[in-house]
Design a protein around this motif. Structure first.
Motif, PDB file in Angstrom:
ATOM      1  N   LYS A  73     -13.973  31.257  51.481  1.00 61.46           N
ATOM      2  CA  LYS A  73     -12.900  31.033  50.513  1.00 61.46           C
ATOM      3  C   LYS A  73     -11.592  30.635  51.186  1.00 61.46           C
ATOM      4  O   LYS A  73     -10.709  30.092  50.544  1.00 61.46           O
ATOM      5  CB  LYS A  73     -12.679  32.281  49.662  1.00 61.46           C
ATOM      6  CG  LYS A  73     -13.779  32.502  48.655  1.00 61.46           C
ATOM      7  CD  LYS A  73     -13.449  33.694  47.783  1.00 61.46           C
ATOM      8  CE  LYS A  73     -14.553  33.920  46.762  1.00 61.46           C
ATOM      9  NZ  LYS A  73     -14.271  35.077  45.914  1.00 61.46           N
ATOM     10  N   LYS A  74     -11.461  30.932  52.487  1.00 57.26           N
ATOM     11  CA  LYS A  74     -10.264  30.525  53.221  1.00 57.26           C
ATOM     12  C   LYS A  74     -10.123  29.002  53.223  1.00 57.26           C
ATOM     13  O   LYS A  74      -9.019  28.479  53.310  1.00 57.26           O
ATOM     14  CB  LYS A  74     -10.330  30.994  54.676  1.00 57.26           C
ATOM     15  CG  LYS A  74     -10.074  32.457  54.867  1.00 57.26           C
ATOM     16  CD  LYS A  74      -9.826  32.783  56.328  1.00 57.26           C
ATOM     17  CE  LYS A  74     -11.029  32.488  57.190  1.00 57.26           C
ATOM     18  NZ  LYS A  74     -10.875  32.935  58.579  1.00 57.26           N
ATOM     19  N   ILE A  75     -11.241  28.307  53.141  1.00 57.03           N
ATOM     20  CA  ILE A  75     -11.241  26.847  53.194  1.00 57.03           C
ATOM     21  C   ILE A  75     -10.695  26.255  51.905  1.00 57.03           C
ATOM     22  O   ILE A  75     -10.010  25.236  51.914  1.00 57.03           O
ATOM     23  CB  ILE A  75     -12.672  26.316  53.463  1.00 57.03           C
ATOM     24  CG1 ILE A  75     -13.212  26.879  54.760  1.00 57.03           C
ATOM     25  CG2 ILE A  75     -12.713  24.810  53.464  1.00 57.03           C
ATOM     26  CD1 ILE A  75     -12.413  26.541  55.998  1.00 57.03           C
ATOM     27  N   GLY A  76     -11.014  26.855  50.760  1.00 58.60           N
ATOM     28  CA  GLY A  76     -10.532  26.323  49.489  1.00 58.60           C
ATOM     29  C   GLY A  76     -11.279  26.931  48.326  1.00 58.60           C
ATOM     30  O   GLY A  76     -12.084  27.848  48.483  1.00 58.60           O
ATOM     31  N   GLY A  77     -11.003  26.394  47.154  1.00 56.79           N
ATOM     32  CA  GLY A  77     -11.650  26.868  45.934  1.00 56.79           C
ATOM     33  C   GLY A  77     -13.104  26.438  45.862  1.00 56.79           C
ATOM     34  O   GLY A  77     -13.635  25.796  46.768  1.00 56.79           O
ATOM     35  N   ALA A  78     -13.733  26.785  44.755  1.00 54.97           N
ATOM     36  CA  ALA A  78     -15.165  26.519  44.587  1.00 54.97           C
ATOM     37  C   ALA A  78     -15.497  25.027  44.679  1.00 54.97           C
ATOM     38  O   ALA A  78     -16.505  24.649  45.268  1.00 54.97           O
ATOM     39  CB  ALA A  78     -15.645  27.086  43.253  1.00 54.97           C
ATOM     40  N   VAL A  79     -14.642  24.192  44.114  1.00 54.59           N
ATOM     41  CA  VAL A  79     -14.907  22.747  44.126  1.00 54.59           C
ATOM     42  C   VAL A  79     -14.922  22.226  45.564  1.00 54.59           C
ATOM     43  O   VAL A  79     -15.826  21.489  45.960  1.00 54.59           O
ATOM     44  CB  VAL A  79     -13.848  21.998  43.284  1.00 54.59           C
ATOM     45  CG1 VAL A  79     -14.010  20.504  43.426  1.00 54.59           C
ATOM     46  CG2 VAL A  79     -13.953  22.405  41.828  1.00 54.59           C
ATOM     47  N   VAL A  80     -13.947  22.637  46.351  1.00 57.67           N
ATOM     48  CA  VAL A  80     -13.856  22.204  47.751  1.00 57.67           C
ATOM     49  C   VAL A  80     -15.041  22.729  48.548  1.00 57.67           C
ATOM     50  O   VAL A  80     -15.675  21.993  49.314  1.00 57.67           O
ATOM     51  CB  VAL A  80     -12.523  22.687  48.374  1.00 57.67           C
ATOM     52  CG1 VAL A  80     -12.500  22.444  49.870  1.00 57.67           C
ATOM     53  CG2 VAL A  80     -11.353  22.008  47.697  1.00 57.67           C
ATOM     54  N   ARG A  81     -15.374  24.007  48.371  1.00 61.53           N
ATOM     55  CA  ARG A  81     -16.484  24.601  49.115  1.00 61.53           C
ATOM     56  C   ARG A  81     -17.811  23.935  48.761  1.00 61.53           C
ATOM     57  O   ARG A  81     -18.614  23.634  49.645  1.00 61.53           O
ATOM     58  CB  ARG A  81     -16.561  26.107  48.846  1.00 61.53           C
ATOM     59  CG  ARG A  81     -15.372  26.862  49.387  1.00 61.53           C
ATOM     60  CD  ARG A  81     -15.587  28.369  49.420  1.00 61.53           C
ATOM     61  NE  ARG A  81     -16.216  28.946  48.258  1.00 61.53           N
ATOM     62  CZ  ARG A  81     -15.569  29.438  47.207  1.00 61.53           C
ATOM     63  NH1 ARG A  81     -14.249  29.396  47.167  1.00 61.53           N
ATOM     64  NH2 ARG A  81     -16.220  29.976  46.214  1.00 61.53           N
ATOM     65  N   ASN A  82     -18.022  23.690  47.483  1.00 58.30           N
ATOM     66  CA  ASN A  82     -19.279  23.058  47.064  1.00 58.30           C
ATOM     67  C   ASN A  82     -19.383  21.629  47.566  1.00 58.30           C
ATOM     68  O   ASN A  82     -20.456  21.182  47.967  1.00 58.30           O
ATOM     69  CB  ASN A  82     -19.429  23.118  45.549  1.00 58.30           C
ATOM     70  CG  ASN A  82     -19.732  24.510  45.064  1.00 58.30           C
ATOM     71  OD1 ASN A  82     -20.303  25.309  45.793  1.00 58.30           O
ATOM     72  ND2 ASN A  82     -19.326  24.820  43.844  1.00 58.30           N
ATOM     73  N   ARG A  83     -18.261  20.899  47.566  1.00 56.16           N
ATOM     74  CA  ARG A  83     -18.274  19.524  48.071  1.00 56.16           C
ATOM     75  C   ARG A  83     -18.635  19.527  49.552  1.00 56.16           C
ATOM     76  O   ARG A  83     -19.430  18.713  50.013  1.00 56.16           O
ATOM     77  CB  ARG A  83     -16.912  18.856  47.862  1.00 56.16           C
ATOM     78  CG  ARG A  83     -16.926  17.417  48.346  1.00 56.16           C
ATOM     79  CD  ARG A  83     -15.611  16.676  48.231  1.00 56.16           C
ATOM     80  NE  ARG A  83     -14.767  17.121  47.146  1.00 56.16           N
ATOM     81  CZ  ARG A  83     -13.463  17.412  47.302  1.00 56.16           C
ATOM     82  NH1 ARG A  83     -12.893  17.302  48.476  1.00 56.16           N
ATOM     83  NH2 ARG A  83     -12.742  17.795  46.288  1.00 56.16           N
TER      84      ARG A  83
END
Length: 110
Positions: free
Chosen positions: A48-58
């Protein structure tokens, strides 16, 4: 042949103790299973440090595409390969990530 996906937490924990190759866009963990099974398995994790769900899933989708393209030919048979996302990998060019994964695999196999 596409790599099988790692599903169990214990497999991720075991891979965390294995060979580690750090690249700007990701960290690659490679752990030979030594179980007589020649299948290549791949796992993907982005915190989650990387970003929200959309960013992580991408990011995980991009990792899956890279793994499907490179692991069958350049991966270690009978090993687990885990890609851990890093912040620099979010907007990184696909060709650059692909080249980094090739270098990381070559380094891990040495």
């Amino acid at each position: 042949m596409t790599p099988e996906t790692i599903r169990l937490r214990r497999d991720y924990l075991a891979a965390n103790k294995a060979r580690r190759v750090v690249m700007p866009g990701f960290i690659l963990l490679v752990r030979p299973r030594n179980d007589g099974d020649a299948r290549i398995r791949a796992g993907y994790t982005v915190t989650k440090k990387i970003g929200g769900a959309v960013v992580r899933n991408r990011m995980k989708r991009r990792f899956r595409a890279l793994a499907q393209a490179l692991l069958p030919t350049q991966g270690l048979d009978g090993a687990d390969h885990v890609l851990i996302g890093r912040e620099a990998g979010i907007e990184r060019d696909h060709a650059l990530l692909s080249a980094e994964l090739e270098r990381a695999l070559a380094k891990a196999l040495r």
